[in-house]
Design a protein around this motif. Structure first.
Motif, PDB file in Angstrom:
ATOM      1  N   LYS A 157       1.214  16.895 -10.987  1.00  0.00           N
ATOM      2  CA  LYS A 157      -0.116  16.484 -11.546  1.00  0.00           C
ATOM      3  C   LYS A 157      -1.125  17.153 -10.600  1.00  0.00           C
ATOM      4  CE  LYS A 157       1.031  12.883 -14.831  1.00  0.00           C
ATOM      5  NZ  LYS A 157       0.767  11.336 -14.927  1.00  0.00           N
ATOM      6  N   ARG A 158      -1.038  16.861  -9.317  1.00  0.00           N
ATOM      7  CA  ARG A 158      -2.123  17.261  -8.116  1.00  0.00           C
ATOM      8  C   ARG A 158      -2.211  18.620  -8.071  1.00  0.00           C
ATOM      9  NH1 ARG A 158      -1.578  13.015  -3.055  1.00  0.00           N
ATOM     10  NH2 ARG A 158      -1.347  11.167  -4.563  1.00  0.00           N
TER      11      ARG A 158
ATOM     12  N   GLU B 235       4.473   5.614  -5.358  1.00  0.00           N
ATOM     13  CA  GLU B 235       4.595   5.722  -6.871  1.00  0.00           C
ATOM     14  C   GLU B 235       3.427   6.418  -7.540  1.00  0.00           C
ATOM     15  OE1 GLU B 235       4.550   1.594  -7.876  1.00  0.00           O
ATOM     16  OE2 GLU B 235       6.516   1.079  -7.073  1.00  0.00           O
ATOM     17  N   SER B 236       2.259   6.569  -7.091  1.00  0.00           N
ATOM     18  CA  SER B 236       1.349   7.430  -7.386  1.00  0.00           C
ATOM     19  C   SER B 236       1.311   8.986  -7.175  1.00  0.00           C
ATOM     20  CB  SER B 236      -0.091   7.003  -7.159  1.00  0.00           C
ATOM     21  OG  SER B 236      -0.314   7.229  -5.823  1.00  0.00           O
ATOM     22  N   ALA B 237       2.243   9.192  -6.322  1.00  0.00           N
ATOM     23  CA  ALA B 237       2.484  10.679  -5.737  1.00  0.00           C
ATOM     24  C   ALA B 237       2.950  11.553  -6.768  1.00  0.00           C
ATOM     25  CB  ALA B 237       3.100  10.569  -4.397  1.00  0.00           C
ATOM     26  N   ASP B 238       2.483  11.983  -7.834  1.00  0.00           N
ATOM     27  CA  ASP B 238       3.127  13.050  -8.827  1.00  0.00           C
ATOM     28  C   ASP B 238       2.554  14.336  -8.525  1.00  0.00           C
ATOM     29  OD1 ASP B 238       3.297  13.095 -12.195  1.00  0.00           O
ATOM     30  OD2 ASP B 238       4.343  14.387 -10.716  1.00  0.00           O
TER      31      ASP B 238
ATOM     32  N   GLU C 149       0.964  -1.116  -0.003  1.00  0.00           N
ATOM     33  CA  GLU C 149      -0.098   0.042  -0.027  1.00  0.00           C
ATOM     34  C   GLU C 149       0.884   1.125   0.058  1.00  0.00           C
ATOM     35  OE1 GLU C 149      -0.309  -2.238   2.509  1.00  0.00           O
ATOM     36  OE2 GLU C 149      -2.183  -3.416   2.005  1.00  0.00           O
TER      37      GLU C 149
ATOM     38  N   ALA D 283       2.730   1.597  -3.250  1.00  0.00           N
ATOM     39  CA  ALA D 283       1.487   2.278  -4.386  1.00  0.00           C
ATOM     40  C   ALA D 283       1.297   3.655  -4.144  1.00  0.00           C
ATOM     41  CB  ALA D 283       0.016   1.428  -4.087  1.00  0.00           C
ATOM     42  N   PHE D 284       1.159   4.124  -2.968  1.00  0.00           N
ATOM     43  CA  PHE D 284       0.981   5.551  -2.550  1.00  0.00           C
ATOM     44  C   PHE D 284       2.280   6.135  -3.082  1.00  0.00           C
ATOM     45  CE2 PHE D 284       1.431   9.239   0.091  1.00  0.00           C
ATOM     46  CZ  PHE D 284       0.292   9.775   0.016  1.00  0.00           C
TER      47      PHE D 284
END
Length: 110
Positions: free
Chosen positions: A103-104, A97-100, A91, A94-95
């Motif tokens: 983009k946010r 790796e998805s923290a761009d 978990e 995944a967090f």
């Protein structure tokens, strides 16, 4: 420490004190370049309104934290504890790796 009059946008002494207080509660002490850049960023945010309005103290502290974290990662001084990467839960991976963040930040403008 720099005087509040040397910060971009000329924030009030009270606002600077509140931002520092917020950072101090989290064990952070403002330092040179990220501190200056946070105020430039905050001033640009304040200028985006019809009438100039500074962001809230905790928002300016967040800007400073983002800049400080970026500087720490850029200078490769951000280290995980021993064996942390070997024992990282799926978990958390995944967090991370998805923290761009770019983009946010951009997605909030849409």
């Amino acid at each position: 420490m720099m005087d509040h009059r040397h910060l971009h946008g000329g924030p009030s002494r009270r606002l600077v004190k509140e931002v520092r207080s917020h950072l101090w509660r989290h064990g952070m002490r403002p330092v040179d370049e990220p501190w200056q850049l946070a105020w430039v960023w905050a001033c640009n945010i304040g200028s985006s309104y019809m009438r100039f309005r500074w962001p809230m103290p905790h928002e300016i502290a967040t800007l400073y934290s983002i800049l400080l974290l970026h500087r720490t990662a850029y200078h490769r001084t951000l280290h995980l504890p021993y064996r942390a990467s070997d024992r990282m839960p799926d978990e958390v991976k995944a967090f991370i790796e998805s923290a761009d963040w770019r983009k946010r930040i951009d997605s909030n403008n849409n």
